[in-house]
Design a protein around this motif. Structure first.
Motif, PDB file in Angstrom:
ATOM      1  N   ALA A 129      10.360  -7.733  49.071  1.00 25.10           N
ATOM      2  CA  ALA A 129      10.936  -6.893  49.061  1.00 25.10           C
ATOM      3  C   ALA A 129      12.334  -6.664  49.480  1.00 25.10           C
ATOM      4  O   ALA A 129      13.488  -5.780  49.066  1.00 25.10           O
ATOM      5  CB  ALA A 129      10.327  -6.254  50.679  1.00 25.10           C
ATOM      6  N   ALA A 130      13.075  -7.939  49.975  1.00 25.30           N
ATOM      7  CA  ALA A 130      14.214  -7.796  50.208  1.00 25.30           C
ATOM      8  C   ALA A 130      14.866  -8.083  48.434  1.00 25.30           C
ATOM      9  O   ALA A 130      15.940  -7.653  47.895  1.00 25.30           O
ATOM     10  CB  ALA A 130      15.124  -9.578  50.511  1.00 25.30           C
ATOM     11  N   PHE A 131      14.355  -8.928  47.579  1.00 27.11           N
ATOM     12  CA  PHE A 131      14.264  -8.264  46.163  1.00 27.11           C
ATOM     13  C   PHE A 131      14.227  -7.747  45.095  1.00 27.11           C
ATOM     14  O   PHE A 131      15.555  -7.593  44.175  1.00 27.11           O
ATOM     15  CB  PHE A 131      13.516  -9.894  45.527  1.00 27.11           C
ATOM     16  CG  PHE A 131      13.844 -10.053  43.981  1.00 27.11           C
ATOM     17  CD1 PHE A 131      15.352 -10.814  43.768  1.00 27.11           C
ATOM     18  CD2 PHE A 131      12.920  -9.881  43.183  1.00 27.11           C
ATOM     19  CE1 PHE A 131      15.157 -10.635  42.268  1.00 27.11           C
ATOM     20  CE2 PHE A 131      13.004 -10.347  41.782  1.00 27.11           C
ATOM     21  CZ  PHE A 131      14.271 -10.766  41.049  1.00 27.11           C
ATOM     22  N   ALA A 132      12.815  -6.976  45.147  1.00 29.43           N
ATOM     23  CA  ALA A 132      12.877  -5.908  44.654  1.00 29.43           C
ATOM     24  C   ALA A 132      12.701  -4.581  45.610  1.00 29.43           C
ATOM     25  O   ALA A 132      13.525  -3.017  44.545  1.00 29.43           O
ATOM     26  CB  ALA A 132      11.470  -6.196  44.240  1.00 29.43           C
ATOM     27  N   GLY A 133      13.079  -4.538  46.146  1.00 31.73           N
ATOM     28  CA  GLY A 133      13.071  -2.729  47.495  1.00 31.73           C
ATOM     29  C   GLY A 133      12.207  -2.686  48.606  1.00 31.73           C
ATOM     30  O   GLY A 133      10.905  -3.006  48.334  1.00 31.73           O
TER      31      GLY A 133
END
Length: 277
Positions: free
Chosen positions: A41-45
């Motif tokens: 989630a931190a990487f892709a949203g």
């Protein structure tokens, strides 16, 4: 349309980031490992969800990006939650990214009012954090619910990809073709390196020697097609040289050479308009 991912491995990371870069709204990730979901989630949203049910409820489109062997069981757990009244799938789209499996793995999806798809990038996803940069070059195949097929094709096209719709019955053949052009090439180069080792090369020097030959040929195939790229004894109709090669090879390497030469004769016929057998 909110897109969520169940499974925070290489495919989930890469596809989510690729879609997000092209404007998709990512609801987030669910994974057996909370840390993996948080990292994705931190990487892709989006956000990390504690359960798949929570992610499904927050998403319009759900990609199940777990290993192939766990897709059916992941779906069955979701279906059980629907039957128990915990979640509602009406109007939602459920997808997986397996090359070999069809959308039929989502048995009963239509009964829940859901739309089922397989969406597969014809590309080797090798890195969580880097492959998304390359996915724009990949063709995606889409197969699934006929009445929503055009919409799914357009969604993937909006990510900048070429898309090919295929049928459920063709998925296994399609995947076999992908393996031929990807994994089996690794075996072929390994076999060639093995023959060079028999000529006195070290394993490292054998692979290093083959690198420019392999890369140059791959580039020529990609740019001009297989027929234009074909060179060598099969292209020339040089049966004497081919016979010598077969005489010196043995075991599986001899059979590989023989079978692929038969295929190359067909390519040569296309290139020259005649048979070189």
């Amino acid at each position: 349309m909110k897109i969520g991912f169940i499974g925070a491995g290489k495919v989930g990371f890469s596809l989510g980031k690729h879609a997000a870069v092209h404007g998709a709204s990512i609801s987030g990730y669910s994974s057996r490992s909370v840390k993996s979901a948080e990292d994705a989630a931190a990487f892709a949203g989006g956000e990390a969800f504690g359960t798949p049910d929570a992610l499904v409820q927050a998403s319009d489109i759900v990609f199940i990006t777990v290993p192939d062997g766990h897709i059916a069981s992941t779906w069955n757990a979701i279906a059980q939650s629907v039957r128990e009244g915990k979640i509602d799938l009406a109007g939602k789209t459920i997808c997986h990214c397996s090359g070999a499996l069809s959308s039929n793995v989502f048995e009963g999806a239509a009964d829940f009012g859901a739309f089922a798809f397989s969406v597969h990038p014809l590309y080797a996803v090798s890195s969580k954090y880097e492959t998304y940069r390359e996915l724009g070059n990949a063709l995606f195949t889409v197969e699934g619910t006929p009445e929503r097929l055009d919409q799914m094709v357009e969604l993937v096209r909006s990510w900048g990809n070429e898309v090919q719709a295929i049928s459920a019955q063709d998925k296994v053949r399609y995947h076999a073709a992908a393996v031929m052009a990807s994994n089996l090439v690794v075996g072929l180069v390994h076999a060639a390196a093995g023959e060079l080792e028999r000529c006195g090369f070290t394993p490292d020097s054998a692979e290093r020697a083959l690198r420019p030959l392999f890369l140059g040929n791959a580039e020529h195939i990609a740019e001009d097609g297989t027929a234009a790229a074909l060179t060598g004894p099969a292209e020339r109709g040089d049966s004497a040289t081919i016979a010598k090669h077969l005489d010196c090879l043995d075991g599986t390497h001899r059979e590989i050479y023989r079978l692929l030469t038969e295929e190359l004769y067909e390519v040569a016929a296309i290139k020259h308009g005649d048979s070189r057998k």
